[in-house]
Design a protein around this motif. Structure first.
Motif, PDB file in Angstrom:
ATOM      1  N   TYR A 142      24.187   7.538  38.474  1.00 28.94           N
ATOM      2  CA  TYR A 142      24.379   8.694  37.669  1.00 28.94           C
ATOM      3  C   TYR A 142      23.680   9.722  38.433  1.00 28.94           C
ATOM      4  O   TYR A 142      22.600   9.550  39.027  1.00 28.94           O
ATOM      5  N   TYR A 143      24.425  11.011  38.515  1.00 27.13           N
ATOM      6  CA  TYR A 143      23.713  12.191  39.139  1.00 27.13           C
ATOM      7  C   TYR A 143      23.728  13.352  38.164  1.00 27.13           C
ATOM      8  O   TYR A 143      24.722  13.763  37.527  1.00 27.13           O
ATOM      9  N   ILE A 144      22.581  13.202  37.488  1.00 30.12           N
ATOM     10  CA  ILE A 144      22.035  14.085  36.303  1.00 30.12           C
ATOM     11  C   ILE A 144      22.228  15.633  36.756  1.00 30.12           C
ATOM     12  O   ILE A 144      21.283  15.933  37.757  1.00 30.12           O
ATOM     13  N   ILE A 145      22.620  16.430  36.203  1.00 32.19           N
ATOM     14  CA  ILE A 145      22.595  18.031  36.278  1.00 32.19           C
ATOM     15  C   ILE A 145      22.210  18.799  35.178  1.00 32.19           C
ATOM     16  O   ILE A 145      22.620  18.390  34.256  1.00 32.19           O
ATOM     17  N   THR A 146      20.953  19.461  35.596  1.00 33.61           N
ATOM     18  CA  THR A 146      20.486  20.219  34.204  1.00 33.61           C
ATOM     19  C   THR A 146      20.575  21.875  34.554  1.00 33.61           C
ATOM     20  O   THR A 146      19.779  22.463  35.263  1.00 33.61           O
ATOM     21  N   PRO A 147      21.514  22.445  34.050  1.00 35.28           N
ATOM     22  CA  PRO A 147      21.690  23.859  34.124  1.00 35.28           C
ATOM     23  C   PRO A 147      20.728  24.731  33.582  1.00 35.28           C
ATOM     24  O   PRO A 147      20.076  24.056  32.669  1.00 35.28           O
ATOM     25  N   THR A 148      20.476  25.684  33.710  1.00 30.45           N
ATOM     26  CA  THR A 148      19.734  26.699  33.093  1.00 30.45           C
ATOM     27  C   THR A 148      20.533  27.459  31.938  1.00 30.45           C
ATOM     28  O   THR A 148      21.722  27.380  31.917  1.00 30.45           O
ATOM     29  N   ALA A 149      19.824  28.581  31.265  1.00 28.46           N
ATOM     30  CA  ALA A 149      20.800  29.357  30.227  1.00 28.46           C
ATOM     31  C   ALA A 149      21.374  30.309  30.668  1.00 28.46           C
ATOM     32  O   ALA A 149      22.293  30.735  30.161  1.00 28.46           O
ATOM     33  N   LYS A 150      21.292  30.627  32.195  1.00 27.01           N
ATOM     34  CA  LYS A 150      22.080  31.561  32.750  1.00 27.01           C
ATOM     35  C   LYS A 150      22.950  30.893  33.689  1.00 27.01           C
ATOM     36  O   LYS A 150      23.507  31.669  34.725  1.00 27.01           O
ATOM     37  N   SER A 151      23.002  29.723  34.081  1.00 21.13           N
ATOM     38  CA  SER A 151      24.001  29.122  34.889  1.00 21.13           C
ATOM     39  C   SER A 151      25.350  29.546  34.891  1.00 21.13           C
ATOM     40  O   SER A 151      25.752  29.153  33.529  1.00 21.13           O
ATOM     41  N   ARG A 152      25.975  29.558  35.772  1.00 22.18           N
ATOM     42  CA  ARG A 152      27.497  29.895  35.569  1.00 22.18           C
ATOM     43  C   ARG A 152      28.246  28.408  35.787  1.00 22.18           C
ATOM     44  O   ARG A 152      27.886  27.650  36.471  1.00 22.18           O
TER      45      ARG A 152
END
Length: 364
Positions: A142-152
């Motif tokens: 598993y490769y977890i990706i955690t965007p921010t509130a401003k991630s496109r």
């Protein structure tokens, strides 16, 4: 247009494995890297993995489409400010740390939310360093990706593509939820395993009988206590907000178990084992509980057509029966990509010896 130039700050086990995976899948990619141990960078260049050896966080990083921060978790945040001036328009900055809240907090404070997306490849090994990295360490992990509130979304999709490029399984999560989940399934088990090992050490007699007899279930549930103390100190100290309440809940459950034992409440103890078995079997590859003998090991196998068939033929040619076989998606504890279970100890030993003859890397 696909990303083609990648920068790495730190090139250890995980960073090196990502770089190797990218090189295998995209041979014409341009990879540059910086780390304090130059000899390892020179080896990576000799291996054909790194094209450009950086002397530090320098102007050359402006050429990168994606920059990976692959240093220990306590240092990744410090590199954010150093790297940001050299991040060109449209480039992404990411990390590979096992905890996300701390670095996301720093990203927000620095105003870097539009250029940063967190990530956590959930694979690892008891070995460390670039020299132990492989181009398939992260396959089927598993490769977890955690965007921010401003991630496109298009930038998130670019990281998803990288994960798929190296044959990982991408999952997008809120960074706070990520840390809550890993506190329960990864960080707390490490604390429990280490404290249990120390309990046995402190309770052992002068002849070391407990250590001598420790096998089966005890070894299975405490294997992760052999992990790096430095790494796990950093991980635990950057996730205390989730780990403390989880540990308090666990201590509370132990107190309830203790009370049931003191009251000789057999039904409560039965329910403990029954409910845990039911839940555990919902994600286990084998029906038996972890305290029963486990005749299995994992194989560090490349995910390519025919790989499993070849391994199966090697075993079947020797008349070795396989009970179960499955892919390990979460391999932070150093397991190989493929776990094989056998019906008895003799079959396990025979399979181990046979596969070693064919130079497979095996992990018990």
């Amino acid at each position: 247009m696909a990303d083609s130039t990648f920068g790495f700050i730190g090139l250890g086990l995980i960073g090196g494995s990502i770089a190797r995976g990218i090189r295998r899948a995209q041979p014409d990619a341009r990879i540059m890297a910086y780390m304090r141990t130059r000899s390892r960078l020179e080896q990576a260049q000799a291996d054909g993995i790194v094209d450009v050896i950086l002397d530090g966080v320098t102007e050359e990083l402006r050429a990168c489409d994606i920059i990976f921060l692959c240093t220990p978790v306590e240092y990744n945040a410090a590199y954010l400010s150093q790297v940001r001036p050299f991040l060109r328009d449209g480039a992404i900055l990411t990390d590979v740390g096992s905890t996300k809240t701390d670095i996301h907090r720093v990203v927000t404070e620095l105003g870097f939310e539009d250029v940063f997306i967190g990530s956590h490849p959930m694979a690892g090994s008891e070995k460390t360093g670039y020299e132990n990295s492989t181009d398939h360490l992260l396959e089927n992990a598993y490769y977890i990706i955690t965007p921010t509130a401003k991630s496109r979304q298009e930038d998130v999709d670019r990281l998803i593509h990288v994960a798929q490029l190296i044959h990982s399984i991408p999952i997008v999560l809120d960074y706070e939820e990520h840390d809550r989940v890993v506190a329960a399934i990864s960080h707390l088990p490490h604390l429990i395993a280490s404290s249990l090992v120390n309990l046995v050490r402190d309770s052992d007699n002068s002849q070391g009988l407990m250590r001598r007899l420790a096998a089966g279930g005890f070894k299975d549930i405490t294997r992760i206590a052999s992990s790096s103390p430095v790494m796990w100190e950093q991980i635990c100290m950057t996730n205390t907000g989730n780990l403390i309440p989880m540990l308090e809940s666990y201590i509370g459950s132990l107190q309830e178990i203790l009370a049931s034992l003191k009251d000789r409440d057999a039904q409560a103890i039965h329910d403990l084992f029954d409910t845990s078995r039911t839940y555990r079997n919902s994600f286990s590859e084998k029906a038996s509980g972890s305290l029963l003998p486990d005749y299995s090991f994992t194989v560090d196998i490349v995910d390519e057509p025919g790989a499993i068939a070849t391994l199966s033929c090697i075993l079947s040619a020797r008349g070795i029966n396989i009970c179960n076989m499955g892919i390990n998606h979460n391999r932070e504890h150093g397991e190989g990509a493929l776990r094989i279970t056998f019906y008895d100890e003799a079959s396990e030993k025979a399979a181990w010896n046979q596969l070693r003859k064919y130079n497979y890397e095996l992990i018990k």
